[in-house]
Design a protein around this motif. Sequence first.
Motif, PDB file in Angstrom:
ATOM      1  N   ILE A 229      68.588  10.700  -2.589  1.00 38.29           N
ATOM      2  CA  ILE A 229      69.202   9.498  -3.157  1.00 38.29           C
ATOM      3  C   ILE A 229      68.478   9.113  -4.443  1.00 38.29           C
ATOM      4  O   ILE A 229      67.255   8.909  -4.450  1.00 38.29           O
ATOM      5  CB  ILE A 229      69.144   8.320  -2.164  1.00 38.29           C
ATOM      6  N   ILE A 230      69.211   8.990  -5.536  1.00 39.50           N
ATOM      7  CA  ILE A 230      68.631   8.576  -6.814  1.00 39.50           C
ATOM      8  C   ILE A 230      68.451   7.057  -6.823  1.00 39.50           C
ATOM      9  O   ILE A 230      69.373   6.308  -6.502  1.00 39.50           O
ATOM     10  CB  ILE A 230      69.521   8.989  -8.000  1.00 39.50           C
ATOM     11  N   ASP A 231      67.260   6.615  -7.211  1.00 39.10           N
ATOM     12  CA  ASP A 231      66.942   5.194  -7.279  1.00 39.10           C
ATOM     13  C   ASP A 231      66.420   4.889  -8.680  1.00 39.10           C
ATOM     14  O   ASP A 231      65.282   5.228  -9.011  1.00 39.10           O
ATOM     15  CB  ASP A 231      65.882   4.833  -6.226  1.00 39.10           C
ATOM     16  N   ASN A 232      67.257   4.295  -9.536  1.00 39.48           N
ATOM     17  CA  ASN A 232      66.857   3.979 -10.914  1.00 39.48           C
ATOM     18  C   ASN A 232      66.008   2.720 -10.951  1.00 39.48           C
ATOM     19  O   ASN A 232      66.426   1.666 -10.477  1.00 39.48           O
ATOM     20  CB  ASN A 232      68.087   3.781 -11.795  1.00 39.48           C
ATOM     21  N   LYS A 233      64.802   2.836 -11.506  1.00 40.68           N
ATOM     22  CA  LYS A 233      63.881   1.707 -11.624  1.00 40.68           C
ATOM     23  C   LYS A 233      63.330   1.653 -13.050  1.00 40.68           C
ATOM     24  O   LYS A 233      62.177   2.001 -13.308  1.00 40.68           O
ATOM     25  CB  LYS A 233      62.731   1.839 -10.623  1.00 40.68           C
ATOM     26  N   PRO A 234      64.155   1.247 -14.025  1.00 42.42           N
ATOM     27  CA  PRO A 234      63.695   1.227 -15.421  1.00 42.42           C
ATOM     28  C   PRO A 234      62.787   0.039 -15.702  1.00 42.42           C
ATOM     29  O   PRO A 234      62.728  -0.920 -14.929  1.00 42.42           O
ATOM     30  CB  PRO A 234      65.006   1.121 -16.196  1.00 42.42           C
ATOM     31  N   GLY A 235      62.102   0.126 -16.832  1.00 43.98           N
ATOM     32  CA  GLY A 235      61.294  -0.995 -17.298  1.00 43.98           C
ATOM     33  C   GLY A 235      59.898  -0.576 -17.691  1.00 43.98           C
ATOM     34  O   GLY A 235      59.348   0.400 -17.166  1.00 43.98           O
ATOM     35  N   ALA A 236      59.318  -1.297 -18.662  1.00 46.23           N
ATOM     36  CA  ALA A 236      57.946  -1.083 -19.138  1.00 46.23           C
ATOM     37  C   ALA A 236      57.710   0.366 -19.556  1.00 46.23           C
ATOM     38  O   ALA A 236      56.686   0.971 -19.241  1.00 46.23           O
ATOM     39  CB  ALA A 236      56.942  -1.507 -18.069  1.00 46.23           C
ATOM     40  N   GLY A 237      58.678   0.925 -20.285  1.00 43.21           N
ATOM     41  CA  GLY A 237      58.519   2.284 -20.780  1.00 43.21           C
ATOM     42  C   GLY A 237      58.460   3.335 -19.689  1.00 43.21           C
ATOM     43  O   GLY A 237      57.929   4.423 -19.898  1.00 43.21           O
ATOM     44  N   GLY A 238      59.020   3.009 -18.518  1.00 41.28           N
ATOM     45  CA  GLY A 238      58.988   3.941 -17.390  1.00 41.28           C
ATOM     46  C   GLY A 238      57.889   3.653 -16.388  1.00 41.28           C
ATOM     47  O   GLY A 238      57.854   4.244 -15.309  1.00 41.28           O
ATOM     48  N   ASN A 239      56.981   2.732 -16.726  1.00 42.97           N
ATOM     49  CA  ASN A 239      55.831   2.478 -15.867  1.00 42.97           C
ATOM     50  C   ASN A 239      56.206   1.868 -14.515  1.00 42.97           C
ATOM     51  O   ASN A 239      55.539   2.114 -13.508  1.00 42.97           O
ATOM     52  CB  ASN A 239      54.838   1.552 -16.570  1.00 42.97           C
ATOM     53  N   ILE A 240      57.262   1.063 -14.484  1.00 43.75           N
ATOM     54  CA  ILE A 240      57.638   0.405 -13.223  1.00 43.75           C
ATOM     55  C   ILE A 240      58.050   1.443 -12.178  1.00 43.75           C
ATOM     56  O   ILE A 240      57.569   1.438 -11.041  1.00 43.75           O
ATOM     57  CB  ILE A 240      58.770  -0.616 -13.462  1.00 43.75           C
ATOM     58  N   GLY A 241      58.936   2.345 -12.562  1.00 40.06           N
ATOM     59  CA  GLY A 241      59.378   3.370 -11.628  1.00 40.06           C
ATOM     60  C   GLY A 241      58.262   4.323 -11.241  1.00 40.06           C
ATOM     61  O   GLY A 241      58.133   4.706 -10.065  1.00 40.06           O
ATOM     62  N   ALA A 242      57.452   4.726 -12.209  1.00 38.74           N
ATOM     63  CA  ALA A 242      56.346   5.638 -11.915  1.00 38.74           C
ATOM     64  C   ALA A 242      55.352   5.000 -10.942  1.00 38.74           C
ATOM     65  O   ALA A 242      54.813   5.680 -10.054  1.00 38.74           O
ATOM     66  CB  ALA A 242      55.641   6.036 -13.206  1.00 38.74           C
ATOM     67  N   ASP A 243      55.115   3.718 -11.093  1.00 39.43           N
ATOM     68  CA  ASP A 243      54.177   3.015 -10.208  1.00 39.43           C
ATOM     69  C   ASP A 243      54.699   2.982  -8.771  1.00 39.43           C
ATOM     70  O   ASP A 243      53.912   3.054  -7.821  1.00 39.43           O
ATOM     71  CB  ASP A 243      53.950   1.597 -10.730  1.00 39.43           C
ATOM     72  N   ILE A 244      56.017   2.860  -8.612  1.00 39.83           N
ATOM     73  CA  ILE A 244      56.595   2.879  -7.262  1.00 39.83           C
ATOM     74  C   ILE A 244      56.276   4.201  -6.572  1.00 39.83           C
ATOM     75  O   ILE A 244      55.901   4.235  -5.391  1.00 39.83           O
ATOM     76  CB  ILE A 244      58.120   2.654  -7.340  1.00 39.83           C
ATOM     77  N   VAL A 245      56.407   5.294  -7.299  1.00 35.52           N
ATOM     78  CA  VAL A 245      56.094   6.607  -6.728  1.00 35.52           C
ATOM     79  C   VAL A 245      54.603   6.714  -6.420  1.00 35.52           C
ATOM     80  O   VAL A 245      54.208   7.186  -5.343  1.00 35.52           O
ATOM     81  CB  VAL A 245      56.519   7.727  -7.689  1.00 35.52           C
ATOM     82  N   ALA A 246      53.763   6.272  -7.349  1.00 33.21           N
ATOM     83  CA  ALA A 246      52.319   6.372  -7.154  1.00 33.21           C
ATOM     84  C   ALA A 246      51.850   5.649  -5.901  1.00 33.21           C
ATOM     85  O   ALA A 246      50.911   6.093  -5.223  1.00 33.21           O
ATOM     86  CB  ALA A 246      51.592   5.815  -8.382  1.00 33.21           C
ATOM     87  N   LYS A 247      52.504   4.550  -5.566  1.00 32.89           N
ATOM     88  CA  LYS A 247      52.057   3.720  -4.444  1.00 32.89           C
ATOM     89  C   LYS A 247      52.858   3.972  -3.151  1.00 32.89           C
ATOM     90  O   LYS A 247      52.649   3.290  -2.152  1.00 32.89           O
ATOM     91  CB  LYS A 247      52.119   2.243  -4.831  1.00 32.89           C
ATOM     92  N   ALA A 248      53.782   4.937  -3.168  1.00 35.17           N
ATOM     93  CA  ALA A 248      54.579   5.232  -1.980  1.00 35.17           C
ATOM     94  C   ALA A 248      53.758   6.035  -0.970  1.00 35.17           C
ATOM     95  O   ALA A 248      52.717   6.628  -1.294  1.00 35.17           O
ATOM     96  CB  ALA A 248      55.825   6.029  -2.377  1.00 35.17           C
ATOM     97  N   ALA A 249      54.227   6.045   0.269  1.00 33.43           N
ATOM     98  CA  ALA A 249      53.574   6.835   1.307  1.00 33.43           C
ATOM     99  C   ALA A 249      53.683   8.323   0.960  1.00 33.43           C
ATOM    100  O   ALA A 249      54.743   8.786   0.545  1.00 33.43           O
ATOM    101  CB  ALA A 249      54.221   6.559   2.657  1.00 33.43           C
ATOM    102  N   PRO A 250      52.604   9.085   1.126  1.00 31.39           N
ATOM    103  CA  PRO A 250      52.625  10.512   0.765  1.00 31.39           C
ATOM    104  C   PRO A 250      53.240  11.371   1.862  1.00 31.39           C
ATOM    105  O   PRO A 250      52.600  12.285   2.402  1.00 31.39           O
ATOM    106  CB  PRO A 250      51.140  10.828   0.567  1.00 31.39           C
ATOM    107  N   ASP A 251      54.493  11.109   2.176  1.00 28.28           N
ATOM    108  CA  ASP A 251      55.153  11.813   3.276  1.00 28.28           C
ATOM    109  C   ASP A 251      56.312  12.693   2.821  1.00 28.28           C
ATOM    110  O   ASP A 251      57.032  13.266   3.648  1.00 28.28           O
ATOM    111  CB  ASP A 251      55.658  10.809   4.315  1.00 28.28           C
ATOM    112  N   GLY A 252      56.513  12.785   1.506  1.00 31.35           N
ATOM    113  CA  GLY A 252      57.588  13.613   0.984  1.00 31.35           C
ATOM    114  C   GLY A 252      58.943  12.942   0.956  1.00 31.35           C
ATOM    115  O   GLY A 252      59.912  13.535   0.492  1.00 31.35           O
ATOM    116  N   LEU A 253      59.017  11.700   1.422  1.00 29.76           N
ATOM    117  CA  LEU A 253      60.297  10.998   1.446  1.00 29.76           C
ATOM    118  C   LEU A 253      60.525  10.159   0.195  1.00 29.76           C
ATOM    119  O   LEU A 253      61.628   9.665  -0.021  1.00 29.76           O
ATOM    120  CB  LEU A 253      60.390  10.113   2.692  1.00 29.76           C
TER     121      LEU A 253
END
Length: 327
Positions: free
Chosen positions: A64-88
């Motif tokens: 599932i694609i989840d668009n999270k734009p903002g702050a030059g891409g930092n908002i979406g990237a931060d969501i990935v960085a802080k997600a559970a490391p389970d591959g989901l």
Amino acid sequence: MTTRKTFLATLALSTLALATGAPALAQQQRPIRLVVPYAAGGPIDVTARALAERVRDTLGGPVIIDNKPGAGGNIGADIVAKAAPDGLTIGIAATATNAVNPWLYSKMPFNAATDFAPITQMVRVPNVLVMNAETAQRLKIATLKDLIAYAKANPGKLNYGSGGNGSAGHLAGEMFKKAAGIFAVHIPYNGGNPAQLALVSGQVDFNFDNLATAAPNIRSGKLKAIAVTTLQRSSALPEVPPVSDTLKDFSIDTWWGLVAPAHTPPDVIAKLNHAFVDALNAPETKSRFALLLAEPVASTPAQFGAFMKSELGKYEQVVKATGAKVD
């Protein structure tokens, strides 16, 4: 009694499924969330959706694609960085989020060097040095050597536009000036489109632009393509030489790829890599990406990790040399 029999029957079936390796759990796998740190409809979003369609069968469930734009891409990237490391939860790492922003922003919500596990590079999109066609004809500039020679003979007379301080076009321009030993005035605009309009109208002399964006005006004859910024010629513009033919090792292009949160298990990374690399190598994918003038780039996790590390180091020098800051 009926309820008890039903319970025992269900328990027996569940036990049998486990004992025989039945794929009950695989069939009920939760969807994988692919975070795109930019708005829907752009090249990064389009390529992510194309791959998501192709890997669902291999991975046993939807992506599932989840668009999270903002702050030059930092908002979406931060969501990935802080997600559970389970591959989901996986996401897009791009030139901006994982190479430029760490030096452009004084405060970053994540560490680009340590907070992600690389999966594979996805795409490379060449940038291209373009001139206003009338200006190039008037100044008798047909090649990159002509441009450099004119700039050296006429210091300060050339200018170039970009989508703003710290933008890809600005950084490419500064890299070019340093490598060529020339000076040209930088004129920042509020976005890539205004910068291209300024070039087409003759307000600036040259730009470094994304090939996908510049291509229509190149084809119409309004802009003259001088050189591409990839190390090799681009299949989308094969008649145009790379800057590196004149300035050795010059390379600056737009790229993006897939990452997971740091500490995602290696076997999970390997499964994701296998699925997405197969999708990237499919002829249908290459044809679809070609419409965006984007080149699929499949890699191992180690290769993509080493590439991102080298890009982070490269842009540290470039951004610091420009003095550009966003906040």
